[in-house]
Design a protein around this motif. Structure first.
Motif, short mmCIF file in Angstrom:
data_model
loop_
_atom_site.label_atom_id
_atom_site.label_comp_id
_atom_site.label_asym_id
_atom_site.label_seq_id
_atom_site.Cartn_x
_atom_site.Cartn_y
_atom_site.Cartn_z
N LYS A 61 3.36 -5.02 -48.37
CA LYS A 61 3.44 -4.34 -46.99
C LYS A 61 3.52 -4.71 -45.53
N THR A 96 -5.88 -7.08 -46.58
CA THR A 96 -5.44 -5.78 -46.02
C THR A 96 -5.71 -6.33 -44.28
N ASP A 99 3.57 -3.28 -40.95
CA ASP A 99 4.13 -2.53 -39.73
C ASP A 99 2.59 -2.91 -38.74
N HIS A 134 -5.72 7.19 -50.03
CA HIS A 134 -5.78 6.75 -51.86
C HIS A 134 -5.85 7.39 -52.47
N ARG A 137 0.07 -1.09 -37.85
CA ARG A 137 -1.21 -0.72 -38.74
C ARG A 137 -1.82 -2.31 -39.39
N ARG A 177 -10.04 5.34 -47.89
CA ARG A 177 -9.23 4.81 -46.69
C ARG A 177 -10.29 3.81 -45.44
N LYS A 192 -6.75 0.71 -35.85
CA LYS A 192 -6.25 1.51 -37.00
C LYS A 192 -6.32 1.94 -38.28
N SER A 193 -5.64 2.43 -38.78
CA SER A 193 -6.38 2.86 -39.81
C SER A 193 -5.29 2.48 -41.47
N THR A 194 -5.89 2.05 -42.26
CA THR A 194 -4.76 2.50 -43.95
C THR A 194 -4.87 3.86 -43.80
N SER A 195 -3.76 4.36 -44.42
CA SER A 195 -2.89 5.31 -44.98
C SER A 195 -4.22 6.12 -45.38
N HIS A 231 -10.67 2.59 -41.69
CA HIS A 231 -10.38 2.33 -40.45
C HIS A 231 -11.11 0.59 -39.36
#
Length: 108
Positions: A14, A35, A16, A46, A18, A88, A41-44, A90
């Motif tokens: 992945k 990562t 983007d 899950h 972020r 998540r 920024k933050s991860t989505s 941040h």
């Protein structure tokens, strides 16, 4: 097999504005994933029903949500994520780089 924590190898899974997420799938049952999360920024976020996960913070600092609590995380912290716990990350103002280990049978 020996790898370096700062470059786990593998492929970009992945990417983007972020983060860049790389997955090393050299093992049969586990995936090693890194990562590189950009500043502020933050991860989505899950959760994984029936599976646990381990996060290892290598550089930077920030906060991590684990269900309904938020904890500070920094270089050297290891977070054990229990089955089905929402999580998540941040990043703080300098960003953060972390590595996680998870069961390779699931799709992220």
């Amino acid at each position: 097999m020996k790898i370096n924590i700062n470059d786990i190898g593998g492929i970009v899974a992945k990417q983007d504005e972020r983060y860049v997420v790389k997955d090393n799938t050299a093992l049969n049952n586990l995936v090693l994933s890194s990562t590189d999360l950009a500043p502020n920024k933050s991860t989505s976020g899950h959760r994984h029903k029936g599976q646990e996960e381990v996060y290892i913070f290598v550089t930077g600092f920030g906060k991590m949500e684990l269900d309904d609590i938020t904890i500070d995380v920094t270089q050297g912290d290891v977070i054990l994520i229990e089955d089905n716990v929402f999580h998540r990350v941040h990043a703080g103002p300098t960003g953060t780089y972390f590595v996680c280990v998870f069961d390779g049978r699931r799709n992220h």
